[in-house]
Write an enzyme that holds these catalytic residues in place. Structure first.
Site, PDB file in Angstrom:
ATOM      1  NE  ARG A 122      -4.268  -1.367  -0.031  1.00 15.68           N
ATOM      2  CZ  ARG A 122      -4.411  -2.417  -0.829  1.00 15.68           C
ATOM      3  NH1 ARG A 122      -3.408  -2.812  -1.604  1.00 15.68           N
ATOM      4  NH2 ARG A 122      -5.564  -3.085  -0.846  1.00 15.68           N
TER       5      ARG A 122
ATOM      6  CG  ASP B 270       1.928  -2.766  -8.503  1.00 12.36           C
ATOM      7  OD1 ASP B 270       1.896  -2.423  -9.707  1.00 12.36           O
ATOM      8  OD2 ASP B 270       0.995  -3.371  -7.940  1.00 12.36           O
TER       9      ASP B 270
ATOM     10  CD  GLU C 177      -2.474   3.121  -6.263  1.00 12.77           C
ATOM     11  OE1 GLU C 177      -3.363   2.271  -6.464  1.00 12.77           O
ATOM     12  OE2 GLU C 177      -1.448   2.910  -5.601  1.00 12.77           O
TER      13      GLU C 177
ATOM     14  CG  HIS D 177      -2.729  -0.824  -7.269  1.00 12.39           C
ATOM     15  ND1 HIS D 177      -3.093   0.000  -6.239  1.00 12.39           N
ATOM     16  CD2 HIS D 177      -2.902  -2.087  -6.803  1.00 12.39           C
ATOM     17  CE1 HIS D 177      -3.484  -0.715  -5.200  1.00 12.39           C
ATOM     18  NE2 HIS D 177      -3.373  -1.992  -5.519  1.00 12.39           N
ATOM     19  CB  VAL D 178      -0.747  -3.741 -13.008  1.00 10.69           C
ATOM     20  CG1 VAL D 178      -1.617  -2.581 -13.486  1.00 10.69           C
ATOM     21  CG2 VAL D 178       0.733  -3.407 -13.209  1.00 10.69           C
ATOM     22  CB  SER D 179       1.870  -6.370  -8.357  1.00 11.10           C
ATOM     23  OG  SER D 179       0.988  -6.202  -7.272  1.00 11.10           O
TER      24      SER D 179
END
Length: 367
Positions: free
Chosen positions: A280, A304, A309, A328-330
């Site tokens: 986060r 990530d 965000e 934020h695509v991990s």
């Protein structure tokens, strides 16, 4: 609420195509493969439990009426945001795929919330969840292997200078050599995993396989798998960070982890160390990280998640050196949505039967 497993549209389309029989036949395999935790006591022992008659579904779960109905034939499923939901919310027993103050305030009979994400901070921070002792279950561990691969990609990308070479390729520039000491190996180096939960354990496993020494911190105790050489408590973070070549944040966002990666901690790290965050953005003081990169307090970072965000245009992070940012695509993957579908269906069947639930969130701890 963002779906860490897949973006909502992709999640819905994949799950709609999933086979009900396949989900039922492989539920046990999913539980074993991901190491899903079963509650100590059956849900029927909880105060207020009763066989559900109505369940509100939102997000991608709203498009799965056939799959959900087969798991609990006697339940009436109501789609969030419809006129029917507004008129019947007071008699809803549980919700799947949605958690917000308005729904909980109107749904005084809600006893169970099934989240379709691993992150729970936005839900458990709603006062009604704790005040009414609402059961919360989530997708913990499901995306762990995929996210761990993303961590490895970021670490190796930084170690081999891909953060320099890829932009150079886009500009048609041939860079024959990185600055001295910039290209590094990971074999024999030390990785610190902050938050040795489901994701952290998957990260540690892969780092160990690459020949790294792995240390970790966790809030719940000092136990850990054999491939982690030392597990410290949360107050040991500064010391362990000072000894690590790679520091990876996999900890949940709680009041205790808010802003723990700050100027003081970056100053403890080696100037050759990398910081990777796939947990986060709120765990990091962003301005302190920008300073640490610009001042070469640390060697680089892979993010990530960010705070704020999405990261807005012109933000200082975009221009910080030795940095890899992904949006934020991990957890994105080609594996499809069978595993999360099985978790939802299995927990639905268990709740209706009063059995032991999977992946129960400790609301008091916040994860």
């Amino acid at each position: 609420m963002k779906c860490r497993w897949l973006v909502a549209a992709a999640c819905a389309s994949v799950l709609l195509a999933a086979s009900i029989d396949a989900a039922e036949n492989s539920a046990a395999a999913v539980i074993e493969h991901y190491g899903l935790q079963e509650a100590d006591a059956p849900v029927k022992d909880r105060k207020g439990w009763r066989k559900p008659k109505r369940i509100l579904v939102g997000g991608f779960a709203a498009r799965l009426s056939a799959e959900l109905q087969s798991a609990a034939p006697e339940v009436e499923f109501i789609v969030a945001g419809t006129p029917e939901a507004k008129s019947k919310i007071a008699s809803v027993d549980a919700i799947i795929g949605v958690c917000d103050p308005e729904t909980l305030n109107a749904g005084k009979s809600i006893q169970w919330i099934q989240l379709v994400t691993a992150g729970v901070e936005n839900c458990v921070s709603i006062p009604a969840v704790k005040e009414r002792n609402i059961l919360v279950t989530n997708m913990q561990r499901i995306a762990g292997p995929v996210i761990a691969e993303h961590v490895m990609a970021m670490m190796l990308g930084l170690a081999r200078g891909l953060d320099v070479y890829v932009p150079a390729q886009a500009q048609g520039k041939w860079i024959p050599r990185l600055p001295p000491g910039r290209a590094t190996t990971v074999d024999g180096k030390t990785m610190l995993v902050v938050g040795l939960g489901g994701i952290g354990s998957e990260v540690a496993k892969r780092a160990h396989a690459l020949g790294m020494k792995v240390t970790a911190t966790r809030n719940s105790g000092r136990t850990g798998p054999d491939f982690v050489s030392y597990v410290g408590l949360s107050d040991e973070l500064p010391k362990l960070a000072s000894e690590a070549d790679v520091v990876v944040n996999t900890a949940p966002l709680t009041p205790q982890t808010q802003g723990i990666f700050n100027a003081a901690l970056f100053a403890k790290m080696k100037p050759t160390a990398y910081f990777i965050n796939i947990a986060r953005g709120g765990s990091v003081v962003t301005s302190d990280l920008v300073d640490a990169l610009n001042n070469k307090t640390i060697a680089g970072a892979g993010l990530d998640v960010t705070d704020p965000e999405p990261l807005p245009p012109g933000h200082p992070l975009w221009k910080a050196p030795n940095l890899i940012i992904t949006p934020h695509v991990s957890a994105d993957t080609d594996l499809g949505g069978q595993a999360p579908l099985q978790v939802v269906r299995e927990n639905l069947k268990r709740y209706a039967a009063g059995d032991k639930m999977l992946s129960v969130v400790d609301v008091a701890r916040g994860y």
